[in-house]
Design a protein around this motif. Structure first.
Motif, PDB file in Angstrom:
ATOM      1  N   VAL B   5      21.667 -11.831  40.532  1.00 50.04           N
ATOM      2  CA  VAL B   5      22.062 -10.932  41.618  1.00 50.04           C
ATOM      3  C   VAL B   5      22.200  -9.529  41.036  1.00 50.04           C
ATOM      4  N   ILE B   6      21.542  -8.566  41.667  1.00 46.07           N
ATOM      5  CA  ILE B   6      21.630  -7.183  41.206  1.00 46.07           C
ATOM      6  C   ILE B   6      22.858  -6.544  41.851  1.00 46.07           C
ATOM      7  N   ALA B   7      23.789  -6.090  41.023  1.00 44.95           N
ATOM      8  CA  ALA B   7      25.028  -5.515  41.552  1.00 44.95           C
ATOM      9  C   ALA B   7      24.803  -4.083  42.037  1.00 44.95           C
ATOM     10  N   ASP B   8      25.294  -3.800  43.234  1.00 41.47           N
ATOM     11  CA  ASP B   8      25.395  -2.411  43.694  1.00 41.47           C
ATOM     12  C   ASP B   8      26.816  -1.991  43.316  1.00 41.47           C
ATOM     13  N   HIS B   9      26.928  -0.929  42.560  1.00 45.72           N
ATOM     14  CA  HIS B   9      28.233  -0.576  41.990  1.00 45.72           C
ATOM     15  C   HIS B   9      28.307   0.923  41.778  1.00 45.72           C
ATOM     16  N   ALA B  37      23.586  -2.575  35.974  1.00 44.08           N
ATOM     17  CA  ALA B  37      22.850  -1.537  35.248  1.00 44.08           C
ATOM     18  C   ALA B  37      23.496  -0.199  35.560  1.00 44.08           C
ATOM     19  N   GLY B  38      24.031   0.440  34.526  1.00 43.36           N
ATOM     20  CA  GLY B  38      24.698   1.712  34.769  1.00 43.36           C
ATOM     21  C   GLY B  38      24.936   2.419  33.459  1.00 43.36           C
ATOM     22  N   SER B  39      25.801   3.407  33.487  1.00 40.05           N
ATOM     23  CA  SER B  39      26.216   3.990  32.210  1.00 40.05           C
ATOM     24  C   SER B  39      27.728   4.174  32.245  1.00 40.05           C
ATOM     25  N   GLY B  40      28.355   3.777  31.158  1.00 42.27           N
ATOM     26  CA  GLY B  40      29.810   3.719  31.151  1.00 42.27           C
ATOM     27  C   GLY B  40      30.293   2.776  32.225  1.00 42.27           C
ATOM     28  N   CYS B  41      29.601   1.639  32.356  1.00 41.16           N
ATOM     29  CA  CYS B  41      29.850   0.749  33.493  1.00 41.16           C
ATOM     30  C   CYS B  41      30.624  -0.494  33.070  1.00 41.16           C
ATOM     31  N   SER B  55      28.433 -17.077  36.509  1.00 38.34           N
ATOM     32  CA  SER B  55      28.600 -17.629  35.163  1.00 38.34           C
ATOM     33  C   SER B  55      28.301 -16.602  34.080  1.00 38.34           C
ATOM     34  N   THR B  56      27.384 -15.679  34.336  1.00 38.87           N
ATOM     35  CA  THR B  56      27.027 -14.688  33.308  1.00 38.87           C
ATOM     36  C   THR B  56      26.877 -13.313  33.943  1.00 38.87           C
ATOM     37  N   VAL B  57      27.365 -12.308  33.239  1.00 40.20           N
ATOM     38  CA  VAL B  57      27.118 -10.934  33.672  1.00 40.20           C
ATOM     39  C   VAL B  57      26.251 -10.271  32.608  1.00 40.20           C
ATOM     40  N   LEU B  58      25.106  -9.735  33.043  1.00 44.54           N
ATOM     41  CA  LEU B  58      24.250  -8.982  32.140  1.00 44.54           C
ATOM     42  C   LEU B  58      24.575  -7.508  32.330  1.00 44.54           C
ATOM     43  N   VAL B  59      24.779  -6.820  31.223  1.00 39.72           N
ATOM     44  CA  VAL B  59      25.088  -5.401  31.320  1.00 39.72           C
ATOM     45  C   VAL B  59      24.023  -4.588  30.594  1.00 39.72           C
ATOM     46  N   ALA B  60      23.481  -3.620  31.294  1.00 39.38           N
ATOM     47  CA  ALA B  60      22.600  -2.641  30.658  1.00 39.38           C
ATOM     48  C   ALA B  60      23.302  -1.299  30.812  1.00 39.38           C
ATOM     49  N   THR B  66      22.282   5.924  34.982  1.00 38.95           N
ATOM     50  CA  THR B  66      23.449   6.594  35.553  1.00 38.95           C
ATOM     51  C   THR B  66      23.374   6.730  37.070  1.00 38.95           C
ATOM     52  N   ASN B  67      22.190   7.101  37.558  1.00 42.31           N
ATOM     53  CA  ASN B  67      22.105   7.448  38.976  1.00 42.31           C
ATOM     54  C   ASN B  67      21.290   6.481  39.821  1.00 42.31           C
ATOM     55  N   GLY B  68      21.070   5.296  39.281  1.00 42.65           N
ATOM     56  CA  GLY B  68      20.416   4.266  40.082  1.00 42.65           C
ATOM     57  C   GLY B  68      18.981   4.576  40.461  1.00 42.65           C
ATOM     58  N   LEU B  69      18.282   5.376  39.644  1.00 44.24           N
ATOM     59  CA  LEU B  69      16.896   5.713  39.973  1.00 44.24           C
ATOM     60  C   LEU B  69      15.998   4.481  39.822  1.00 44.24           C
ATOM     61  N   ALA B  70      15.228   4.210  40.872  1.00 45.69           N
ATOM     62  CA  ALA B  70      14.409   2.997  40.911  1.00 45.69           C
ATOM     63  C   ALA B  70      13.393   2.943  39.772  1.00 45.69           C
ATOM     64  N   GLU B  71      12.836   4.103  39.402  1.00 48.61           N
ATOM     65  CA  GLU B  71      11.802   4.114  38.359  1.00 48.61           C
ATOM     66  C   GLU B  71      12.361   3.668  37.014  1.00 48.61           C
TER      67      GLU B  71
END
Lengths: 249, 310
Positions: B5-9, B37-41, B55-60, B66-71
């Motif tokens: 699941v991709i978190a919106d945060h 996926a974020g920065s300082g998240c 069960s698992t959280v993947l962090v990038a 930082t700004n959620g850019l799709a590219e």
């Protein structure tokens, strides 16, 4: 610069759609069709960019049945220069449409693709983003403001919390939202002129794209109908019903 | 089967629609991971780890996210995609922007805006502004899906204790850049998760008149929404819009004030539990879906309602 604008033929937004009794889809026979309203906004934006001297040609492209040419003519009557019709008889999915568009982009080499953010038939909201990914271009979705400059575009996007300003490198795919502009009506002389503008025809197979759907539609059904309730006579009766009958306040 | 699941945060907290997407994932399989996926998240990742059922959280955690850019984010998701049978994101503007890009990168068709999980390969989604419901099945190896949050009760935000793992960042694509955002600030509940929504339409006549609705909304603890006509007219900002192409809401109580009820508006609110319509035109289509209709001039009715609510 050339601008490519993909346009889709959909059921007119004013028509109340009917589901077919055999649940295979919605009734399309003898139903008024029109250009997807978001695509009209994209065509209008392309025209404004050309009128501002920032583009010299607007090419419309539509993937769909033969009648899609009428949709292309609508955009040509608004002022676009020429059309490309990619024949596809069965329903197409956003990914295969994006692949057709990619092939057209490679041939036409536009500096910008402007498209509607979603089509009001399948409400997928996918094609622009997919095309951008396939091309390796920048994407700017849900645009309510577009300003072009040398090699870049400043975009205002409508997002859940409000507005977002981004800059994208050109060439880019921009998908447009409702409030970007108000599309013009075609004048009668322009409708006549549009009849002479060229529409190239080809098939998806000519472009090397297989448009056979990958998702299977199991059934299409009507949503549960909502029954009209009662009319209340006064504000105090309304408040009483909400408190004591519906118990929601 | 395992699901991502991709978190919106917002780097600090997980946005509510993510919880609905986790709930939809739970109807497919029990093996659920969440990608932040974020920065300082770190705080958002920690919050994700507490969601029940994860069960698992993947962090990038890297500056390009930082700004959620799709590219930048789409290549990250596609780099881990082959480990999952399904990748879900909430159908927020964040999810809608990113997921089709992911789908195209891995040559997969996407299923947008699901409202029901029939089985692991079969989903229901609205088409034609919700005037029809399509059930579709997919044999794609990785199913790319966005989830309509109002159709699934949110997963509990606490009670879980997922492992947090780091995933490698995929770099700056160099295609787009974030300049700034202009976010509407409000003390009121968020529109899509509020239990009461008070919306105004063209009948409000002016943006200043929304103050009347805001007063009522504040007494009810409600969010304020609007029809497209009211937004187009500049009465309120775009993020107020409820409808086919705006926000979809399904509160316990939806009050439509001065809204005629175009099908595009109904698409965004007809799953509300109780609908109230206040309109002076007794032929307005909104009355056909309203549980309680009041034919009245809103400029009389709304101040009176405000008074009645104390």
């Amino acid at each position: 610069m050339k601008i490519l604008v993909p346009v889709k033929r959909v059921i007119d937004y004013n028509v109340k759609v009917r589901v077919k009794p055999d649940q295979s889809g919605v009734e399309l026979a003898n139903v008024k069709m029109a250009m997807n309203p978001f695509d009209e906004i994209a065509v209008e934006q392309a025209l404004r960019i050309k009128e501002a001297g920032q583009a010299d040609e607007i090419v419309l492209v539509s993937v769909g049945p033969t009648q899609s040419q009428e949709t292309i003519r609508t955009g040509l009557a608004m002022g676009a220069d020429r059309g490309i019709h990619i024949e596809a008889d069965q329903e197409t999915e956003p990914l295969s449409v994006a692949k057709c568009l990619k092939a057209v982009v490679e041939k036409e080499q536009p500096g910008l693709v402007l498209c509607g953010k979603q089509a009001i038939d399948d409400d997928s909201n996918q094609t622009g983003q997919m095309l951008s990914a396939l091309l390796g271009w920048a994407q700017a979705t849900f645009a309510s403001g577009v300003e072009l400059a040398e090699g870049t575009a400043a975009i205002i996007r409508e997002v859940d919390g409000g507005l977002e300003h981004i800059a994208v490198k050109m060439p880019a795919v921009i998908t447009v939202d409702l409030r970007l502009n108000e599309p013009r009506y075609a004048s009668l002389p322009n409708i006549m002129k549009a009849k002479k503008k060229p529409i190239d025809q080809m098939s998806a197979a000519d472009l090397g794209v297989n448009t056979t759907p990958r998702l299977k539609t199991v059934k299409v059904e009507e949503p549960a109908a909502r029954q009209a309730g009662i009319k209340v006579g006064s504000v105090s009766e309304l408040v009483d019903k909400l408190k004591n009958e519906a118990k929601v306040i | 089967m395992s699901i991502l699941v991709i978190a919106d945060h917002n780097h600090e907290t997980i946005l509510p629609a993510t919880l609905n997407a986790v709930a939809a994932a739970g109807e497919i399989s029990g093996d659920i991971s969440v990608l932040v996926a974020g920065s300082g998240c770190g705080a958002a990742a920690k919050a994700a780890a507490e969601i029940a059922g994860v069960s698992t959280v993947l962090v990038a955690d890297s500056s390009e996210y930082t700004n959620g850019l799709a590219e930048n984010i789409a290549p990250l998701i596609s780099s881990v995609a082959s480990s999952y049978s399904h990748i879900l994101a909430p159908a927020t503007t964040y999810g809608k922007n990113i997921m089709p890009r992911v789908a195209a990168l891995i040559d997969t068709v996407q299923i947008s805006d699901i409202v029901k999980v029939v089985d692991a390969a079969t989903f229901q989604r609205p088409i034609y502004a919700g005037n029809a419901l399509a059930t579709v099945s997919s044999d794609e190896a990785v199913k790319i899906i966005t989830v309509r949050s109002t159709a699934f009760e949110p997963a509990a935000a606490s009670g879980g204790s997922a492992n947090i793992e780091t995933v490698s960042a995929t770099g700056e694509a160099g295609l787009s850049s974030f300049e700034k955002s202009e976010l509407s600030k409000s003390e009121r509940p968020e529109l899509t998760s509020a239990s009461i929504v008070v919306s105004g339409g063209r009948g409000m006549q002016d943006g200043a008149n929304f103050v009347m609705l805001e007063k009522v909304a504040d007494k009810l603890g409600a969010a304020v929404g609007a029809s497209r006509a009211a937004v187009d007219a500049g009465f309120v900002p775009n993020d107020y819009q409820v409808g086919q192409t705006g926000k979809v809401v399904a509160p316990d109580l939806y009050m439509a004030v001065g809204i005629s009820g175009a099908i595009q508006h109904l698409a965004g609110m007809k799953d509300s539990k109780v609908i109230v319509a206040i309109n002076k035109d007794d032929e307005a289509p909104i009355f056909q879906v309203a549980d309680y209709g009041l034919v009245a001039d809103l400029f009389d009715a709304v101040p009176e309602l405000d008074k009645e609510l104390g």
